[in-house]
Motif scaffolding. Structure first.
Motif, PDB file in Angstrom:
ATOM      1  N   PRO A 177      61.366 -54.410 -11.427  1.00 53.19           N
ATOM      2  CA  PRO A 177      61.711 -54.573  -9.509  1.00 53.19           C
ATOM      3  C   PRO A 177      63.597 -54.767  -9.439  1.00 53.19           C
ATOM      4  N   THR A 178      64.208 -55.102 -10.319  1.00 53.44           N
ATOM      5  CA  THR A 178      65.731 -54.920 -10.089  1.00 53.44           C
ATOM      6  C   THR A 178      66.058 -54.240 -10.172  1.00 53.44           C
ATOM      7  N   SER A 179      65.879 -53.135 -10.431  1.00 60.32           N
ATOM      8  CA  SER A 179      66.888 -51.917 -10.977  1.00 60.32           C
ATOM      9  C   SER A 179      65.705 -50.467 -11.748  1.00 60.32           C
ATOM     10  N   PRO A 180      65.153 -50.454 -10.502  1.00 59.80           N
ATOM     11  CA  PRO A 180      63.751 -49.199 -11.314  1.00 59.80           C
ATOM     12  C   PRO A 180      64.822 -47.558 -11.273  1.00 59.80           C
ATOM     13  N   VAL A 181      64.662 -46.841 -12.280  1.00 59.64           N
ATOM     14  CA  VAL A 181      65.139 -45.874 -12.556  1.00 59.64           C
ATOM     15  C   VAL A 181      64.039 -44.832 -13.135  1.00 59.64           C
ATOM     16  N   ILE A 182      64.438 -43.898 -11.778  1.00 60.01           N
ATOM     17  CA  ILE A 182      63.523 -42.644 -11.484  1.00 60.01           C
ATOM     18  C   ILE A 182      64.195 -41.562 -12.420  1.00 60.01           C
ATOM     19  N   TRP A 183      63.526 -40.050 -13.142  1.00 57.61           N
ATOM     20  CA  TRP A 183      63.868 -39.211 -12.730  1.00 57.61           C
ATOM     21  C   TRP A 183      63.575 -38.295 -12.694  1.00 57.61           C
ATOM     22  N   PRO A 184      63.427 -36.837 -12.493  1.00 61.77           N
ATOM     23  CA  PRO A 184      63.307 -35.036 -11.387  1.00 61.77           C
ATOM     24  C   PRO A 184      62.117 -34.892 -12.048  1.00 61.77           C
ATOM     25  N   GLY A 185      61.042 -35.190 -11.941  1.00 58.58           N
ATOM     26  CA  GLY A 185      59.514 -34.736 -12.252  1.00 58.58           C
ATOM     27  C   GLY A 185      58.844 -35.764 -12.951  1.00 58.58           C
ATOM     28  N   ASP A 186      59.572 -37.286 -12.402  1.00 58.88           N
ATOM     29  CA  ASP A 186      58.110 -38.121 -12.294  1.00 58.88           C
ATOM     30  C   ASP A 186      57.672 -38.187 -11.453  1.00 58.88           C
ATOM     31  N   ASP A 187      56.338 -38.485 -12.045  1.00 59.07           N
ATOM     32  CA  ASP A 187      55.149 -38.611 -11.089  1.00 59.07           C
ATOM     33  C   ASP A 187      54.828 -40.538 -10.688  1.00 59.07           C
ATOM     34  N   LEU A 188      55.482 -40.675  -9.502  1.00 60.65           N
ATOM     35  CA  LEU A 188      55.663 -42.125  -9.216  1.00 60.65           C
ATOM     36  C   LEU A 188      54.013 -42.458  -8.511  1.00 60.65           C
ATOM     37  N   LEU A 189      53.534 -43.152  -8.763  1.00 59.63           N
ATOM     38  CA  LEU A 189      52.230 -43.890  -7.777  1.00 59.63           C
ATOM     39  C   LEU A 189      52.593 -44.737  -6.809  1.00 59.63           C
ATOM     40  N   ILE A 190      51.874 -43.842  -5.652  1.00 62.19           N
ATOM     41  CA  ILE A 190      52.045 -44.712  -4.195  1.00 62.19           C
ATOM     42  C   ILE A 190      50.850 -45.311  -3.665  1.00 62.19           C
ATOM     43  N   ARG A 191      50.075 -45.484  -3.998  1.00 62.10           N
ATOM     44  CA  ARG A 191      48.816 -45.325  -4.083  1.00 62.10           C
ATOM     45  C   ARG A 191      47.545 -45.382  -5.256  1.00 62.10           C
ATOM     46  N   PRO A 192      47.061 -46.826  -5.160  1.00 62.45           N
ATOM     47  CA  PRO A 192      45.807 -46.222  -6.395  1.00 62.45           C
ATOM     48  C   PRO A 192      44.673 -45.541  -5.890  1.00 62.45           C
ATOM     49  N   PRO A 193      43.683 -45.457  -6.939  1.00 56.09           N
ATOM     50  CA  PRO A 193      42.809 -44.900  -6.450  1.00 56.09           C
ATOM     51  C   PRO A 193      41.648 -45.861  -4.867  1.00 56.09           C
ATOM     52  N   ALA A 194      40.627 -45.119  -4.574  1.00 57.56           N
ATOM     53  CA  ALA A 194      40.353 -46.769  -4.028  1.00 57.56           C
ATOM     54  C   ALA A 194      39.060 -47.062  -4.606  1.00 57.56           C
ATOM     55  N   THR A 195      38.855 -48.034  -4.757  1.00 51.86           N
ATOM     56  CA  THR A 195      37.561 -48.882  -5.611  1.00 51.86           C
ATOM     57  C   THR A 195      36.302 -48.581  -4.831  1.00 51.86           C
ATOM     58  N   ALA A 196      35.293 -48.014  -5.552  1.00 45.19           N
ATOM     59  CA  ALA A 196      34.120 -47.383  -5.378  1.00 45.19           C
ATOM     60  C   ALA A 196      33.276 -48.968  -4.302  1.00 45.19           C
ATOM     61  N   THR A 197      32.643 -48.675  -3.364  1.00 45.07           N
ATOM     62  CA  THR A 197      31.865 -49.877  -3.237  1.00 45.07           C
ATOM     63  C   THR A 197      30.507 -50.623  -3.575  1.00 45.07           C
ATOM     64  N   VAL A 198      30.335 -50.726  -3.897  1.00 41.71           N
ATOM     65  CA  VAL A 198      28.262 -50.818  -4.422  1.00 41.71           C
ATOM     66  C   VAL A 198      27.693 -51.402  -3.148  1.00 41.71           C
ATOM     67  N   THR A 199      26.446 -50.531  -3.234  1.00 41.13           N
ATOM     68  CA  THR A 199      25.269 -51.235  -2.398  1.00 41.13           C
ATOM     69  C   THR A 199      23.987 -51.464  -2.464  1.00 41.13           C
ATOM     70  N   PRO A 200      24.137 -52.934  -2.146  1.00 46.01           N
ATOM     71  CA  PRO A 200      23.071 -53.388  -2.524  1.00 46.01           C
ATOM     72  C   PRO A 200      21.714 -52.739  -2.334  1.00 46.01           C
ATOM     73  N   THR A 201      21.051 -53.037  -3.392  1.00 43.70           N
ATOM     74  CA  THR A 201      19.325 -52.922  -3.232  1.00 43.70           C
ATOM     75  C   THR A 201      18.960 -53.815  -2.199  1.00 43.70           C
ATOM     76  N   PRO A 202      17.394 -53.550  -1.538  1.00 41.76           N
ATOM     77  CA  PRO A 202      17.513 -54.514  -0.653  1.00 41.76           C
ATOM     78  C   PRO A 202      15.663 -54.944  -1.106  1.00 41.76           C
ATOM     79  N   THR A 203      15.940 -56.103  -1.368  1.00 42.17           N
ATOM     80  CA  THR A 203      14.946 -56.579  -2.402  1.00 42.17           C
ATOM     81  C   THR A 203      13.446 -57.085  -0.703  1.00 42.17           C
ATOM     82  N   VAL A 204      12.028 -56.451  -1.435  1.00 37.51           N
ATOM     83  CA  VAL A 204      11.506 -56.410  -0.410  1.00 37.51           C
ATOM     84  C   VAL A 204      10.581 -58.276  -0.715  1.00 37.51           C
TER      85      VAL A 204
END
Length: 339
Positions: A237-264
């Motif tokens: 974080p104090t001295s990050p080094v990047i090179w042409p062609g590097d893939d930088l993750l800007i935003r991670p994948p969205a976390t799937a939301t688990v829908t609860p099953t209704p109980t009768v």
């Protein structure tokens, strides 16, 4: 005799009023002065000294170029490395005469701050990141410096250019002689525009680094901090080094939301209510009524609060009043003598 004593008392009171007015005139708050560009250089050189680095030498051509760029930033009301006509720090330094036509290398730091923040806030806070601290301010390769500071509309626009000439310089200013002789002239490095990436199907955003792009420019384009991108990609974080062609993750994948099953749930059987006995109401107890007691107001509650900002106006009013009063006392004294 009695009239003379009254005149002396009034004269003393008016004199005291004049002195109080003169005091209030001097209580007007002083306005902070715009920091000098040399103050900015002194703060940078103090930081370099603490890091064991030699001081940067103020150069006249660089001082003129940096001051002109601060004036340009103030004219557009925003910070920018690109100057008038699309010029950059190496263009402006060479145009001002730095290097005398030889190869030069320059980097620049710019900032906008309130006059109340001060030089230390600009140097040690706004410029305390890799792109400013390590590449410009504390870069051991640079030898010369120029600075500018312009105040406009309550903001100060700062510029600091660090440069060196000779071996290692990556920019040679074009000259009329070389151009006429057909000698090829090195061009300035290309400035690569940063295009933001489209989110993937899972919501993630990945940026592929192109030649000429910096971590600082990528972070600005995505509205993030350098430390945030470094953390997502396991970089220093104090001295990050990047090179042409590097893939930088800007935003991670969205976390799937688990829908609860209704109980009768089966409702419980309904109970038959039993008859209730109505209680006999009791005689209400009389509650004494209290008469409100008026709140005593402070004797001086209606007087305005003194503020330092209106002290000058009050002082002028007091001096005018006491001047008129002294004139009246003088006229009365002359009449008593003539009488």
């Amino acid at each position: 005799m009695h009239r003379t004593s009254h005149l002396r008392t009034i004269f003393s009171l008016l004199t005291a009023l004049c002195l109080l007015g003169a005091f209030l005139l001097n209580t007007a708050p002083a306005r902070a002065e715009t920091p000098s560009p040399y103050d900015l250089i002194a703060a940078v050189n103090a930081w370099r000294a603490s890091a064991g680095l030699p001081a940067l030498n103020p150069d006249g051509a660089l001082m003129a170029a940096a001051q002109a760029h601060s004036e340009y930033q103030a004219s557009i009301g925003s910070w920018s490395h690109a100057g008038a006509g699309g010029t950059y720090e190496w263009d402006r330094a060479a145009a001002a005469g730095y290097g005398g036509g030889a190869a030069i290398k320059c980097d620049e730091a710019v900032a906008i701050a309130s006059p109340s923040n001060g030089i230390d806030y600009v140097v040690y806070t706004l410029w305390n990141d890799y792109d400013h601290r390590d590449l410009v301010l504390l870069n051991p390769n640079y030898t010369d410096v120029g600075a500018g500071a312009v105040e406009k509309d309550g903001l100060i626009y700062y510029t600091l250019d660090a440069c060196y000439t000779g071996s290692g310089g990556n920019y040679v200013p074009p000259s009329s002689s070389s151009a006429s002789a057909g000698t090829p002239v090195p061009t300035r490095p290309a400035i690569v525009a940063i295009q933001t990436s489209t989110p993937n199907a899972d919501g993630s955003v990945v940026h592929k680094v192109q030649f000429g792009q910096t971590m600082w420019g990528i972070a600005i384009e995505y509205g993030m901090k350098i430390t945030e991108i470094a953390g997502l990609n396991n970089l220093d974080p104090t001295s990050p080094v990047i090179w042409p062609g590097d893939d930088l993750l800007i935003r991670p994948p969205a976390t799937a939301t688990v829908t609860p099953t209704p109980t009768v749930t089966t409702p419980p059987p309904t109970h038959t209510p039993k008859p209730t006995i109505t209680p006999t109401p009791t005689r209400p107890t009389a509650t004494p009524t209290l008469s409100p007691t008026p709140t005593r107001q402070p004797l001086l509650g209606g007087l305005p609060t003194f503020q330092p900002s209106n002290g000058r106006a009050m002082g002028i009013v007091m001096i005018v009043i006491c001047g008129l009063g002294l004139a009246a006392v003088g006229i009365g004294s002359l009449r008593s003598k003539n009488g």
